[in-house]
Design a protein around this motif. Structure first.
Motif, PDB file in Angstrom:
ATOM      1  N   ASP A  79       0.472  -1.559  -0.054  1.00 39.21           N
ATOM      2  CA  ASP A  79      -0.074   0.164  -0.189  1.00 39.21           C
ATOM      3  C   ASP A  79       0.875   1.282   0.102  1.00 39.21           C
ATOM      4  O   ASP A  79       1.729   1.088   0.766  1.00 39.21           O
ATOM      5  N   LEU A  80      -0.021   2.498  -0.666  1.00 40.86           N
ATOM      6  CA  LEU A  80       0.739   3.718  -0.600  1.00 40.86           C
ATOM      7  C   LEU A  80       0.696   4.343   0.928  1.00 40.86           C
ATOM      8  O   LEU A  80      -0.779   4.159   0.846  1.00 40.86           O
ATOM      9  N   VAL A  81       1.720   4.778   1.609  1.00 37.50           N
ATOM     10  CA  VAL A  81       0.616   5.955   2.489  1.00 37.50           C
ATOM     11  C   VAL A  81       1.627   7.063   2.392  1.00 37.50           C
ATOM     12  O   VAL A  81       2.789   7.342   2.071  1.00 37.50           O
ATOM     13  N   VAL A  82       0.826   7.980   2.866  1.00 39.47           N
ATOM     14  CA  VAL A  82       1.278   8.704   3.555  1.00 39.47           C
ATOM     15  C   VAL A  82       1.081   9.047   5.291  1.00 39.47           C
ATOM     16  O   VAL A  82       0.144   9.188   5.033  1.00 39.47           O
ATOM     17  N   ILE A  83       2.005   9.665   5.668  1.00 38.66           N
ATOM     18  CA  ILE A  83       2.078   9.624   7.396  1.00 38.66           C
ATOM     19  C   ILE A  83       2.488  10.593   8.064  1.00 38.66           C
ATOM     20  O   ILE A  83       3.707  11.437   8.067  1.00 38.66           O
ATOM     21  N   GLU A 122      -1.674  10.342  12.097  1.00 41.43           N
ATOM     22  CA  GLU A 122      -2.607   9.544  11.601  1.00 41.43           C
ATOM     23  C   GLU A 122      -1.931   8.737  10.103  1.00 41.43           C
ATOM     24  O   GLU A 122      -0.238   9.283   9.292  1.00 41.43           O
ATOM     25  N   VAL A 123      -3.188   8.318   9.741  1.00 46.98           N
ATOM     26  CA  VAL A 123      -1.594   6.882   8.762  1.00 46.98           C
ATOM     27  C   VAL A 123      -2.890   7.064   7.391  1.00 46.98           C
ATOM     28  O   VAL A 123      -4.354   6.460   7.611  1.00 46.98           O
ATOM     29  N   LYS A 124      -2.707   7.648   6.265  1.00 50.42           N
ATOM     30  CA  LYS A 124      -3.204   8.192   4.751  1.00 50.42           C
ATOM     31  C   LYS A 124      -2.533   6.595   3.822  1.00 50.42           C
ATOM     32  O   LYS A 124      -1.531   6.680   3.572  1.00 50.42           O
ATOM     33  N   PHE A 125      -4.085   5.991   3.803  1.00 51.71           N
ATOM     34  CA  PHE A 125      -2.989   4.897   2.552  1.00 51.71           C
ATOM     35  C   PHE A 125      -3.699   4.596   1.113  1.00 51.71           C
ATOM     36  O   PHE A 125      -4.742   4.816   1.740  1.00 51.71           O
ATOM     37  N   SER A 126      -3.750   3.864   0.354  1.00 51.43           N
ATOM     38  CA  SER A 126      -3.987   4.054  -0.946  1.00 51.43           C
ATOM     39  C   SER A 126      -3.161   2.518  -1.840  1.00 51.43           C
ATOM     40  O   SER A 126      -2.600   2.093  -1.151  1.00 51.43           O
ATOM     41  N   VAL A 127      -4.253   1.863  -2.023  1.00 48.03           N
ATOM     42  CA  VAL A 127      -3.638   1.029  -2.858  1.00 48.03           C
ATOM     43  C   VAL A 127      -3.273   1.410  -4.180  1.00 48.03           C
ATOM     44  O   VAL A 127      -3.643   2.312  -5.037  1.00 48.03           O
ATOM     45  N   PRO A 128      -1.831   0.645  -4.381  1.00 46.96           N
ATOM     46  CA  PRO A 128      -1.227   1.228  -5.876  1.00 46.96           C
ATOM     47  C   PRO A 128      -1.994   0.888  -6.842  1.00 46.96           C
ATOM     48  O   PRO A 128      -2.948  -0.215  -7.427  1.00 46.96           O
ATOM     49  N   THR A 129      -2.428   1.822  -8.073  1.00 44.45           N
ATOM     50  CA  THR A 129      -2.576   1.557  -9.220  1.00 44.45           C
ATOM     51  C   THR A 129      -2.444   0.457 -10.428  1.00 44.45           C
ATOM     52  O   THR A 129      -0.755   0.404  -9.805  1.00 44.45           O
ATOM     53  N   ALA A 130      -3.041  -0.578 -10.706  1.00 46.01           N
ATOM     54  CA  ALA A 130      -2.405  -1.783 -11.317  1.00 46.01           C
ATOM     55  C   ALA A 130      -1.556  -0.821 -12.643  1.00 46.01           C
ATOM     56  O   ALA A 130      -2.394  -0.290 -13.022  1.00 46.01           O
ATOM     57  N   THR A 131      -0.194  -1.505 -12.762  1.00 45.41           N
ATOM     58  CA  THR A 131       0.587  -1.043 -13.900  1.00 45.41           C
ATOM     59  C   THR A 131      -0.016  -1.754 -14.867  1.00 45.41           C
ATOM     60  O   THR A 131       0.092  -3.078 -15.517  1.00 45.41           O
ATOM     61  N   LYS A 132      -0.802  -0.582 -16.159  1.00 40.96           N
ATOM     62  CA  LYS A 132      -0.993  -1.427 -17.304  1.00 40.96           C
ATOM     63  C   LYS A 132      -0.268  -1.393 -18.310  1.00 40.96           C
ATOM     64  O   LYS A 132       0.871  -1.052 -18.241  1.00 40.96           O
ATOM     65  N   THR A 133       0.126  -2.974 -18.890  1.00 40.26           N
ATOM     66  CA  THR A 133       0.815  -3.533 -19.296  1.00 40.26           C
ATOM     67  C   THR A 133       0.461  -4.093 -20.518  1.00 40.26           C
ATOM     68  O   THR A 133      -0.473  -4.333 -21.330  1.00 40.26           O
ATOM     69  N   ALA A 134       1.354  -3.933 -22.189  1.00 39.57           N
ATOM     70  CA  ALA A 134       0.623  -3.722 -23.121  1.00 39.57           C
ATOM     71  C   ALA A 134      -0.007  -5.706 -23.141  1.00 39.57           C
ATOM     72  O   ALA A 134       1.482  -6.569 -23.605  1.00 39.57           O
ATOM     73  N   VAL A 135      -0.889  -5.692 -24.400  1.00 40.56           N
ATOM     74  CA  VAL A 135      -1.285  -6.811 -24.040  1.00 40.56           C
ATOM     75  C   VAL A 135      -0.693  -6.562 -25.646  1.00 40.56           C
ATOM     76  O   VAL A 135      -1.715  -6.605 -26.818  1.00 40.56           O
ATOM     77  N   PRO A 136      -0.062  -8.334 -26.175  1.00 40.97           N
ATOM     78  CA  PRO A 136       0.073  -8.563 -27.848  1.00 40.97           C
ATOM     79  C   PRO A 136      -1.503  -8.746 -28.574  1.00 40.97           C
ATOM     80  O   PRO A 136      -2.001  -9.441 -28.016  1.00 40.97           O
ATOM     81  N   ALA A 137      -0.782  -7.951 -29.342  1.00 39.67           N
ATOM     82  CA  ALA A 137      -1.908  -8.122 -31.067  1.00 39.67           C
ATOM     83  C   ALA A 137      -2.363  -9.660 -31.033  1.00 39.67           C
ATOM     84  O   ALA A 137      -1.490 -10.892 -31.369  1.00 39.67           O
TER      85      ALA A 137
END
Length: 118
Positions: free
Chosen positions: A80-84, A97-112
């Motif tokens: 998790d990403l945090v700012v404390i 105070e602990v603010k946290f979020s789940v990191p966004t999924a990195t998009k990977t290129a899908v071959p055609a």
């Protein structure tokens, strides 16, 4: 000239106020590396690890869709990403105070898909 001095004074007051707004608070920003029963270890952007202790008064906030929602320590997970916002006490940091979020999924290129040979 009087207007310039007034504006300069207001600007100076705003800058000084911003500098002292957090007092002796420490901000720890990074990725949760390890979670214990009463603390969290965060890896910062510069590669350092920082341990921050939880207190009974620590507030946990989960951030999703640009909105902070009440949470608990058990909602935190490694990665998790945090700012404390923490207060130094003796040689430890205690989380206010602990603010946290789940990191966004990195998009990977899908071959055609391959075109069938004709």
């Amino acid at each position: 000239m009087k207007l310039r001095l007034t504006l300069l004074g207001l600007l100076f007051a705003a800058v000084v106020g911003a500098v002292f707004a957090h007092g002796n608070k420490v901000h720890v920003k990074g990725t949760v590396e390890k979670i214990g029963a009463d603390s969290v270890v965060v890896k910062t952007a510069d590669g350092k690890t920082v341990e921050v202790k939880f207190a009974a008064s620590t507030v946990f906030l989960s951030r999703s869709n640009h909105e902070d929602k009440p949470a608990k320590a058990s909602d935190l997970a490694a990665g998790d990403l945090v700012v404390i916002h923490a207060t130094p006490k003796d040689k430890i940091l205690e989380a206010d105070e602990v603010k946290f979020s789940v990191p966004t999924a990195t998009k990977t290129a899908v071959p055609a898909p391959a075109k069938p040979k004709s």
